[in-house]
Write a protein that holds these residues in place. Sequence first.
Motif, PDB file in Angstrom:
ATOM      1  N   UNK A 181       1.503   4.603  -1.060  1.00  0.00           N
ATOM      2  CA  UNK A 181       2.010   3.448  -1.802  1.00  0.00           C
ATOM      3  C   UNK A 181       2.967   2.702  -0.880  1.00  0.00           C
ATOM      4  N   UNK A 182       2.701   1.447  -0.652  1.00  0.00           N
ATOM      5  CA  UNK A 182       3.572   0.603   0.171  1.00  0.00           C
ATOM      6  C   UNK A 182       3.941   1.224   1.521  1.00  0.00           C
TER       7      UNK A 182
ATOM      8  N   UNK B  65      -3.745   2.063  -2.825  1.00  0.00           N
ATOM      9  CA  UNK B  65      -4.245   0.788  -3.316  1.00  0.00           C
ATOM     10  C   UNK B  65      -4.568  -0.112  -2.122  1.00  0.00           C
ATOM     11  N   UNK B  66      -5.221  -1.226  -2.414  1.00  0.00           N
ATOM     12  CA  UNK B  66      -5.486  -2.178  -1.346  1.00  0.00           C
ATOM     13  C   UNK B  66      -4.164  -2.640  -0.744  1.00  0.00           C
ATOM     14  N   UNK B  67      -4.090  -2.661   0.588  1.00  0.00           N
ATOM     15  CA  UNK B  67      -2.870  -3.136   1.230  1.00  0.00           C
ATOM     16  C   UNK B  67      -1.774  -2.087   1.326  1.00  0.00           C
TER      17      UNK B  67
ATOM     18  N   UNK C 191       3.908  -1.744   7.843  1.00  0.00           N
ATOM     19  CA  UNK C 191       2.614  -1.457   7.216  1.00  0.00           C
ATOM     20  C   UNK C 191       2.485   0.033   6.930  1.00  0.00           C
ATOM     21  N   UNK C 192       2.926   0.836   7.886  1.00  0.00           N
ATOM     22  CA  UNK C 192       2.896   2.283   7.710  1.00  0.00           C
ATOM     23  C   UNK C 192       4.302   2.779   8.008  1.00  0.00           C
TER      24      UNK C 192
ATOM     25  N   UNK D 220       0.843   3.981  -8.365  1.00  0.00           N
ATOM     26  CA  UNK D 220       0.611   2.653  -7.791  1.00  0.00           C
ATOM     27  C   UNK D 220       1.201   1.545  -8.646  1.00  0.00           C
ATOM     28  N   UNK D 221       1.331   1.780  -9.939  1.00  0.00           N
ATOM     29  CA  UNK D 221       1.763   0.686 -10.823  1.00  0.00           C
ATOM     30  C   UNK D 221       3.176   0.174 -10.531  1.00  0.00           C
TER      31      UNK D 221
END
Lengths: 383, 247
Positions: free
Chosen positions: B208-209, B38-40, B19-20, B238-239
Motif C-alpha cells: 500500500x503506497x 492496488x494499482x500504483x 514509489x517504493x 487498501x481502502x
Amino acid sequence: MRALRFLLRKEYLQIFRDKTLLRMLFLIPVVQLLVLSNAATFEVRQSRLFVVDRDRSTMSRGAIDRLVASGRFERTAASVSIAAADAAMRERRVEMIVVIPEGFERGIVRDHRATVQLLLNAEDGSAAGVSQAYARQILSRYAADLGGSLTPPIVPGGAHAEAAPGRARGVLDVRTRGLFNAELNYKHYMVPGILIQLLTIIGTLLTAMNIVREKEAGTLEQLNVTPVSRPVFIAAKLIPLWTLAMLVLAIGLFIGWIAFGVPMRGSLLLVFFGGAIYLVVALGIGLWISTVVETQQQAMFVTFALLMIYLLMSGLFTPVNSMPPWAQVVADANPMRHEIELMRAVMLKGAGLADVARHLVVMAVSGVLVLTIAVRQYHKRSA
Amino acid sequence: MTLAIDVQRLTRRFGAFVAVDAISVQVKTGEVFGFLGANGAGKTTAIKMLIGLLEPTEGSAQVAGYDVRTQSEEVRRRIGYMSQRFSLYDDLTVRENIQLYGGIYGLTDDEISTRGAELVGGLHLDGAHDALVGTLPLGWKQKLAFSVALLHRPLVVFLDEPTGGVDPVTRRQFWEMIYAAAARGTTVFVTTHYMDEAEYCDRLSIMVDGRIAAMGTPAELKAEFGAPTIDEVFVRLARPAAMAGGV
C-alpha cells in the motif's frame, strides 16, 4: 556470440516477413531517383524577359533575338518605359529586364562598344546569378560577332544604376569547358547526391523505428532482462539494417546507370566501401535517436528534424562554397557531405582511394563517435 | 531453506515521489510468492528493480544469490520474466520464438529442440508449432510466454500480472503451470489483481503506497485481520490509502 547468431536470425526473419517494408525499400529508390533527379536542377530555363528597346535598330533587335533563341529567355513583354518594366518586375510577371539604350547600334558601329543594362529579380539569388551569366554570355558573343564589345551592368533587385560606359577595348573570348562532366549533365551530378540522401533517410529512420517499435511492444524490456550484452544487441540490430541499406545503394546505382547513364569512372568497390563506412554513421544516428525517444511518432519527428539540417548542410542542394564561414565549418564536419563528394568524385571523376582518403577518414571518425555516443546512451537498466 | 529473494529496505524515488518505500521481503526457494497491491502501489517498480531494469535508490536486494546492483548480469542469467505486456514476437512463429530465447540463454541446439518439443506438447500446441504467434488466441499466448520464460530453467521467475484479460479456465490452467514450475524447484514471484489467485500462493505480501502493509500465508493474513477472504483483507488495507488519496 551464440546469442548474436540467434538475434541476427530473428532480425532477418522479421525484415523478410515485413512485405510493406520490402516493397518500400525497392520502390522508394526507384521513384525518388526518377522524380528528383529530373526535378532537382540548378538550370534556369525560360526566364521571363521584359524588353526595353530604346534603340529600335537592327542590332538591338538582333540582340533580343539572340537572347530568346537561346531558349533561356522568353520575351513576355516590351515597352520603352522603364517604369512599366519596373512595375512588371514588382508584380513578378518577369524575372529579368533588358534595357538597350539609344545609340546602341551607333556605339557598336562607331566605337566597337556599347552598353546594355540587365535588371534581375534577385529574390532567388542563385537563379538570378545563373540568368545573369547566361545573358552576359549570349550578349557578349553577339557583340563579338558584330565586331564590338558589350558591357552589361548588372543591377540586382529592380534598383537602378546609371549604365556604366564600356571600358573593354579588345574582345575577350572566354571559352569554358567542364572537366569530368563535360556535358554538364545535372542528372549525373544529382543522382549520387540523391542516392546518398535516400540512403541516409532509410538507414537512420529504419534503425530508429525498428528499435522504438520493440520498445513500444515491450519486447525490448524482455530482451533487457536476458543476459544479452549491449554490444551484441546493437550489432544484431545494425548488421541486418546495414546490409539492407547496402542493397538499396546497389539498386540505386543500377537505376542511375540504366535510367540516366551515370558513369562509373572510378572503382565500384570504392563506392561501396565509402557507402559501407557512411552507413555506420547513418545507422548510429538512428540508434542514438532510438535511445532518446519513446514512441515511433517521436522517432519520426526527431529523425526528420535532424535530417533536414543534415541535408541542407550537405551541399546537395546549396553549394558549400556559398555558405557563410561558420556554416562551412559545420558543413565540413557533416559526414553526408563527405559521402556525397566521395560518390561524385569516384563516379564522375574516377577518383582513387588516395583522392578520397580525407572523406573516408572524416566519415570513419564520425562513425566511431556517433556509435560510441549511442552505445553509451543505450542502457539495459534505467537510472 | 535458502532464500531465492532477499530484499532489505529497498527504496526507489522519482524526484520527491517515493514509489517504493524501504520494503523488505524474503522469499524461500520453491515458494509461490504473491506480491499484491492496488494499482500504483509500487509493485511494478519493485519488480523492475529486482530484475535489473531499474536502479534502486537505496537498500539492497539479492536475487538467486546475487546482488541486483552489482551483479545484475549474474541475476539475469538465473531469472525468467513475463511482463504485463505480452512480450513474445508476434511476427515470429512459436518455434522461432522458442529458438530465439533458447539461443539467447545459451542452450544448445539439442536442448532447444527437446525442451521446445516438451513445451509445445505440454501446451497442446503441436499443430501450431509453425504458426505466427500473433495469430494465437490471448490465453495461449500467455501460457506460451510463461513456458518460454521457463525455457532456460531459471531459479526465480517473475510474473507481472500474467493472467490479465484471460478467461477463468485459462487462468486455472495457468496456475497449474505455476504449481508445476514450483514443484520443479523454481521460485515464483507473481503479482495479480485476482484475489482468488492470491489464495493459491504459499505466502503473500500486500503493498500500500509503496510500503508492505501485511505479509504472511493466506491463512495467517485472514486470521490477523479477522476476514473471511483475502479479498476482504485487501480491501481493508487498501481502502484507507485510497481515501487519503482523495479517491
